[in-house]
Design a protein around this motif. Structure first.
Motif, PDB file in Angstrom:
ATOM      1  N   ILE A 154      31.261  83.090  78.192  1.00  0.00           N
ATOM      2  CA  ILE A 154      30.914  81.893  77.410  1.00  0.00           C
ATOM      3  C   ILE A 154      29.944  80.971  78.160  1.00  0.00           C
ATOM      4  O   ILE A 154      28.958  80.505  77.575  1.00  0.00           O
ATOM      5  CB  ILE A 154      32.189  81.136  76.990  1.00  0.00           C
ATOM      6  N   PRO A 155      30.162  80.693  79.464  1.00  0.00           N
ATOM      7  CA  PRO A 155      29.212  79.828  80.174  1.00  0.00           C
ATOM      8  C   PRO A 155      27.789  80.378  80.243  1.00  0.00           C
ATOM      9  O   PRO A 155      26.831  79.608  80.359  1.00  0.00           O
ATOM     10  CB  PRO A 155      29.826  79.712  81.574  1.00  0.00           C
ATOM     11  N   LEU A 156      27.646  81.712  80.197  1.00  0.00           N
ATOM     12  CA  LEU A 156      26.297  82.278  80.163  1.00  0.00           C
ATOM     13  C   LEU A 156      25.551  81.813  78.916  1.00  0.00           C
ATOM     14  O   LEU A 156      24.359  81.489  78.964  1.00  0.00           O
ATOM     15  CB  LEU A 156      26.363  83.811  80.191  1.00  0.00           C
ATOM     16  N   PHE A 157      26.259  81.762  77.788  1.00  0.00           N
ATOM     17  CA  PHE A 157      25.648  81.331  76.536  1.00  0.00           C
ATOM     18  C   PHE A 157      25.400  79.825  76.536  1.00  0.00           C
ATOM     19  O   PHE A 157      24.338  79.367  76.109  1.00  0.00           O
ATOM     20  CB  PHE A 157      26.541  81.722  75.356  1.00  0.00           C
ATOM     21  N   THR A 158      26.370  79.051  76.996  1.00  0.00           N
ATOM     22  CA  THR A 158      26.196  77.590  76.974  1.00  0.00           C
ATOM     23  C   THR A 158      25.085  77.151  77.927  1.00  0.00           C
ATOM     24  O   THR A 158      24.345  76.215  77.639  1.00  0.00           O
ATOM     25  CB  THR A 158      27.503  76.860  77.349  1.00  0.00           C
TER      26      THR A 158
END
Length: 268
Positions: A154-158
């Motif tokens: 998820i942090p890769l996308f955010t």
């Protein structure tokens, strides 16, 4: 006459087989839909407990992917992914990063299911019961494996879409996931795993759950576990040694590679 009777019997058997197959598909769809709804409703109930607006909140629902995966396998993983997506859509937090949430929540359920089914469970068992110190140990190891993928993906996308940096969100999501799975999750899993031993829930699970697609894949499951722990270790290193700025390629490139390796090892 015998030849005609044989053909008739074959047709009847084929028709019955198709009927059972269709019934099984309907049951799987129904169970998946019910789990998806349960996930979405639980996620929506805590949308008001915001940690980062439009990104994440206090999420007791994070206990469900591990439970869904261990008790319902592939269907539980699909329900976790869809439930998270629907929760974002209905709760007003749907963004491009929700794709990462969908993938991450699928992995949260599927990885412990595959690792337990291929590496940890005995040949004659198909459910992890919290009835011994060893099984509690397995549960907490699987909870760790479940907490990692969403915290990595998820942090890769955010970060990529400019919402929140990798370092900030990794720590929040991992802590949120693991603490919930080791507190609320233990209680809920203990209850539902026992409920799956007998009664209606046991009958439902028997119709839709199987370990056939993961049993025997020990090397693939081992590679999956190693990739997951490696992604966690490198994320922790970045968390303590790099700033919280968005767009740091020194973080995003290696973590994207490890996340891809983790996802690819899920399908082997």
């Amino acid at each position: 006459m015998r030849g005609s009777a044989g053909k008739t019997g074959a047709k009847v058997g084929e028709t019955m087989g198709e009927g059972f197959s269709q019934r099984n598909k309907t049951e799987k769809l129904t169970v998946t839909a019910l789990m998806t709804a349960l996930f979405a409703v639980t996620a929506l109930a805590f949308k008001g407990f915001v940690i980062i607006p439009s990104i994440t909140e206090l999420r007791p629902v994070n206990a469900l992917p591990l439970i869904f995966g261990l008790l319902f396998g592939n269907l539980g993983a699909i329900a976790s992914a869809l439930g998270n997506l629907f929760g974002d859509a209905v709760g007003g937090t749907l963004t491009f990063a929700s794709l990462g949430g969908m993938i991450g929540n699928f992995a949260m359920a599927y990885i412990p299911y595959k690792v337990w089914g291929a590496l940890l469970c005995k040949r004659d068992e198909n459910i992890l019961l919290l009835d011994s110190a060893k099984n509690y140990l397995w549960y907490f190891i699987l909870a760790l494996l479940s907490a990692i993928p969403a915290a990595v993906i998820i942090p890769l996308f955010t970060d990529f879409f400019g919402f929140v940096s990798y370092n900030i969100l990794f720590g929040i999501i991992f802590a949120n996931n693991f603490l919930v799975e080791c507190t609320i999750g233990v209680v809920l899993y203990g209850f539902f795993s026992r409920a799956c031993l007998k009664g209606k829930l046991s009958a439902v699970r028997a119709m839709v759950f199987s370990l056939d697609n993961v049993r025997g894949k020990r090397m693939a499951a081992l590679v999956l576990a190693v990739n997951t722990f490696l992604a966690f270790g490198l994320s922790v290193f970045f968390f303590f040694n790099y700033s919280n700025e968005i767009g740091q390629l020194a973080i995003l490139v290696p973590m994207a590679i490890l996340a891809a390796m983790m996802l690819l090892s899920m399908v082997k």
